[in-house]
Motif scaffolding. Structure first.
Motif, mmCIF file in Angstrom:
data_model
loop_
_atom_site.group_PDB
_atom_site.id
_atom_site.type_symbol
_atom_site.label_atom_id
_atom_site.label_comp_id
_atom_site.label_asym_id
_atom_site.label_seq_id
_atom_site.Cartn_x
_atom_site.Cartn_y
_atom_site.Cartn_z
ATOM 1 N N GLY A 46 -0.303 -1.736 8.448
ATOM 2 C CA GLY A 46 0.716 -1.642 9.497
ATOM 3 C C GLY A 46 2.139 -1.637 8.979
ATOM 4 O O GLY A 46 2.996 -0.979 9.559
ATOM 5 N N HIS A 87 -3.454 8.462 4.215
ATOM 6 C CA HIS A 87 -4.087 7.220 4.678
ATOM 7 C C HIS A 87 -3.896 7.123 6.188
ATOM 8 O O HIS A 87 -2.811 6.781 6.659
ATOM 9 C CB HIS A 87 -3.425 6.045 3.939
ATOM 10 C CG HIS A 87 -3.931 4.701 4.338
ATOM 11 N ND1 HIS A 87 -3.293 3.532 3.977
ATOM 12 C CD2 HIS A 87 -5.016 4.319 5.058
ATOM 13 C CE1 HIS A 87 -3.957 2.505 4.464
ATOM 14 N NE2 HIS A 87 -4.995 2.947 5.131
ATOM 15 N N GLY A 105 5.960 -3.691 2.406
ATOM 16 C CA GLY A 105 6.742 -4.860 2.033
ATOM 17 C C GLY A 105 6.085 -6.200 2.264
ATOM 18 O O GLY A 105 6.752 -7.234 2.240
ATOM 19 N N SER A 161 3.837 4.943 -2.130
ATOM 20 C CA SER A 161 3.694 5.072 -0.683
ATOM 21 C C SER A 161 5.038 5.457 -0.066
ATOM 22 O O SER A 161 5.998 4.688 -0.095
ATOM 23 C CB SER A 161 3.225 3.740 -0.089
ATOM 24 O OG SER A 161 3.452 3.762 1.300
ATOM 25 N N ASP A 174 -4.193 -1.144 -1.958
ATOM 26 C CA ASP A 174 -2.979 -0.764 -1.237
ATOM 27 C C ASP A 174 -2.391 -1.976 -0.523
ATOM 28 O O ASP A 174 -3.041 -2.561 0.347
ATOM 29 C CB ASP A 174 -3.370 0.335 -0.225
ATOM 30 C CG ASP A 174 -2.190 0.832 0.601
ATOM 31 O OD1 ASP A 174 -1.039 0.473 0.289
ATOM 32 O OD2 ASP A 174 -2.431 1.593 1.559
ATOM 33 N N HIS A 195 1.163 8.853 -1.642
ATOM 34 C CA HIS A 195 0.382 8.161 -0.606
ATOM 35 C C HIS A 195 1.132 8.262 0.720
ATOM 36 O O HIS A 195 2.279 7.832 0.833
ATOM 37 C CB HIS A 195 0.187 6.705 -1.031
ATOM 38 C CG HIS A 195 -0.667 5.906 -0.110
ATOM 39 N ND1 HIS A 195 -2.054 5.919 -0.163
ATOM 40 C CD2 HIS A 195 -0.344 5.051 0.892
ATOM 41 C CE1 HIS A 195 -2.533 5.109 0.768
ATOM 42 N NE2 HIS A 195 -1.513 4.568 1.428
ATOM 43 N N GLY A 218 4.438 0.866 -2.618
ATOM 44 C CA GLY A 218 5.576 1.342 -1.834
ATOM 45 C C GLY A 218 6.858 0.717 -2.322
ATOM 46 O O GLY A 218 7.624 1.298 -3.091
ATOM 47 N N SER A 219 7.088 -0.536 -1.885
ATOM 48 C CA SER A 219 8.346 -1.219 -2.185
ATOM 49 C C SER A 219 8.631 -1.296 -3.674
ATOM 50 O O SER A 219 9.763 -1.064 -4.103
ATOM 51 C CB SER A 219 8.317 -2.635 -1.616
ATOM 52 O OG SER A 219 7.846 -2.601 -0.299
ATOM 53 N N ASP A 252 1.197 7.272 4.579
ATOM 54 C CA ASP A 252 0.693 6.336 5.580
ATOM 55 C C ASP A 252 0.963 6.844 6.982
ATOM 56 O O ASP A 252 2.119 6.915 7.405
ATOM 57 C CB ASP A 252 1.387 4.982 5.407
ATOM 58 C CG ASP A 252 0.931 4.256 4.165
ATOM 59 O OD1 ASP A 252 -0.292 4.080 4.000
ATOM 60 O OD2 ASP A 252 1.782 3.883 3.339
ATOM 61 N N GLY A 292 1.403 -4.476 -1.281
ATOM 62 C CA GLY A 292 2.035 -5.536 -2.079
ATOM 63 C C GLY A 292 1.835 -5.400 -3.578
ATOM 64 O O GLY A 292 1.996 -6.383 -4.315
#
Ligand code: DX5
Ligand code: ZN
Length: 223
Positions: free
Chosen positions: A141, A65, A144, A7, A174, A32, A196-197, A34, A176
């Protein structure tokens, strides 16, 4: 097959080009993207202009997304910008089936997403129709946040339903997701992992991706 979708929200935005090729080189399948409008979710990310600019630098599949209140209004601009699949939120619109059909009329793959509080029954009618169903494992929203394992029950129901119908459905999770919890996702039936993170905030994204692929191999859907 497991698809890994970094992400971009977690990237260093001062070097998007470099960040994207870092993920591509590490073996990512999708990118991905966002999109947040500050209305459907309490955060603003980026729009179609950024998508169009990064499109010139990669052939990765753009998994868009949309966390926005009026997805139909903006779908064409994201298609034009180079989206390969558009996913909108069930909660964002009054008539999700009508929005889904309208996007499909543009001859682009379309997915539907559900937030943690939305029950899986909402998207069961889409199992034979949607190109992907996205089950959020955090409140949409922000990147992380901590993974919500309870959301995986919905993944299990969807995978069972798809198998019953003989459909090879893409089920994306999607929020965490990391190398440690990837196995829970794949044994629940997810085959597209957004991260993502855990991918952008490490110097070794390839190692994390390998661990995710290993987890998927060792922990396939358990029914
Ligand atoms: C949340 C976004 C996610 C998020 C994932 O609203 O839809 O895609 O960026 O980031 P991590 O993996 O950091 O939770
Ligand atoms: Zn997302």
């Amino acid at each position: 097959m497991l698809y890994i979708a970094p992400s971009l929200l977690a990237a260093d935005f001062s070097d998007l080009k470099g960040e994207i090729s870092r993920m591509e080189d590490a073996g990512a399948n999708y990118l991905h993207l966002d999109v947040m409008d500050g209305h459907f979710v309490p955060n603003i990310s980026y729009g179609a202009g950024v998508v169009a600019d990064i499109r010139r630098h990669t052939n990765m599949i753009f998994d868009v997304h949309l966390m926005i209140s009026d997805p139909l209004r903006y779908a064409d601009s994201f298609i034009k910008a180079g989206a390969d699949i558009i996913t909108f939120h069930y909660e964002a619109v009054n008539n999700p089936m009508a929005v889904f059909k309208a996007i499909k009329e543009r001859e682009i793959p379309c997915g539907i997403a559900i937030s943690p509080k939305t029950s899986v029954e909402a998207v069961l009618p889409f199992v034979g129709l949607a190109d992907m169903i996205l089950v959020m494992t955090v409140e949409p929203g922000f990147g992380g946040q901590s993974f919500m394992p309870e959301c995986l029950d919905k993944v299990r129901v969807l995978r069972r339903e798809a198998l019953k119908m003989g459909i090879n459905l893409n089920i994306e999770v999607d929020g965490g997701i990391n190398a440690e919890n990837a196995a829970y996702c794949t044994e629940a039936g997810a085959n597209v992992l957004v991260a993502g993170s855990s991918l952008f905030k490490t110097k070794k994204p390839r190692t994390v991706m390998s661990a995710m692929r290993e987890a998927a191999k060792e922990h396939p859907f358990i029914g």
